[in-house]
Write an enzyme that holds these catalytic residues in place. Structure first.
Site, PDB file in Angstrom:
ATOM      1  N   ALA A 172       2.762  -1.206 -81.118  1.00 22.36           N
ATOM      2  CA  ALA A 172       3.772  -0.454 -80.375  1.00 22.36           C
ATOM      3  C   ALA A 172       4.787  -1.370 -79.709  1.00 22.36           C
ATOM      4  O   ALA A 172       4.495  -2.518 -79.354  1.00 22.36           O
ATOM      5  CB  ALA A 172       3.103   0.425 -79.327  1.00 22.36           C
TER       6      ALA A 172
ATOM      7  N   GLY B   9      -1.272  -0.250 -83.134  1.00 22.12           N
ATOM      8  CA  GLY B   9      -0.818   0.756 -84.076  1.00 22.12           C
ATOM      9  C   GLY B   9      -0.622   0.221 -85.476  1.00 22.12           C
ATOM     10  O   GLY B   9      -0.733   0.960 -86.458  1.00 22.12           O
TER      11      GLY B   9
ATOM     12  N   GLU C 217      -3.959   0.446 -86.963  1.00 23.15           N
ATOM     13  CA  GLU C 217      -4.239   1.864 -87.190  1.00 23.15           C
ATOM     14  C   GLU C 217      -3.530   2.361 -88.445  1.00 23.15           C
ATOM     15  O   GLU C 217      -4.094   3.123 -89.237  1.00 23.15           O
ATOM     16  CB  GLU C 217      -3.812   2.684 -85.974  1.00 23.15           C
TER      17      GLU C 217
END
Length: 257
Positions: A60, A107, A110
């Site tokens: 992020a 992220g 992810e």
């Protein structure tokens, strides 16, 4: 400049994150990924490779976090947008490979875990460092990581916010392939081309079953789903071709139908 670039090599789609210098994730990039993965639903695309260079993604955009906190925002829109993008990647009815250069953090990891396979450059690092910000993963990290490497290892990685090298990622099952940085993408594209030549509908059914079983504890129900999927595939053109090729002692020419 497009935040995500989509190109094709035969039946393989190559998706490149393009937010220099480190592919920091924000709502706009997540939205562009979602749109691109939906484009990849095209039946003419039979395998997908996702990558970013020189960094897959640092996670992020923390500066944006700071601005949101300072403004009094009570939630972050990037996480929810990324959830949708990763779900679209994970739900593609064809094989997918994430190729990680540099780092895949937060992220970024992810996103990589939304793919069926993760190929890492030998100098890459991965991790879920959100705990060091007083946060936790917000786009599936607590769920997918544990299913890939087990709860004990996932807790250790998340609770400490560690970054691990490609070799260790391979050892614990987080990576499926590790190779030199200048070779890993070509290896992934070659493997994706081989997967694209496989019976796509059969791969899609297997993928649905694998993904569903990872969250289900109902063996009987999962066996019924497997049986139903087998029967659906039994009448497909690719099944007819595969059986005929076996009997005729030749290579099958699967069309994905």
């Amino acid at each position: 400049m497009a935040l995500v670039e989509l190109t094709h090599e035969g039946a393989v789609a190559l998706v490149r994150l393009n937010r220099p210098p480190v592919n920091a994730l924000n709502e706009e990039l997540a939205g562009a990924l979602l749109a691109t993965f939906r484009e990849c639903e095209d039946p003419g695309i039979r395998a997908v490779v996702v990558t970013g260079e020189p960094m897959f993604s640092v996670g992020a955009d923390i500066k944006r976090f700071a601005a949101q906190i300072e403004s009094g925002a009570t939630s972050d829109t990037t996480a929810s947008a990324l959830v949708d993008a990763i779900a679209a990647l994970e739900g593609l009815e064809k094989p997918t490979i994430a190729v990680v250069h540099g780092v895949a953090l937060g992220g970024g990891l992810e996103l990589a875990m939304g793919a069926d396979f993760r190929y890492l450059a030998d100098d890459a690092r991965v991790g879920q460092p959100e705990i060091l910000l007083g946060l936790i993963p917000g786009a599936g990290g607590t769920q997918r990581l544990a299913r890939l490497i087990g709860y004990k290892r996932a807790k250790k990685l998340m609770f400490r916010g560690n970054q691990i090298a490609a070799g260790e990622a391979m050892e614990i099952g987080l990576a499926d392939q590790v190779a030199a940085a200048d070779k890993i993408l070509s290896i992934a594209m070659k493997d994706a081309a081989q997967l694209a030549a496989m019976p796509t509908r059969a791969l899609a059914e297997a993928k649905h079953l694998f993904n569903g079983t990872s969250v289900s504890n109902n063996f009987v129900a999962d066996m019924e789903k497997e049986g139903a999927a087998f029967q659906r595939l039994f009448v497909t053109d690719d099944a007819k071709e595969g059986v005929a090729a076996f009997i005729e002692k030749r290579s099958a020419n699967f069309t994905g139908s």
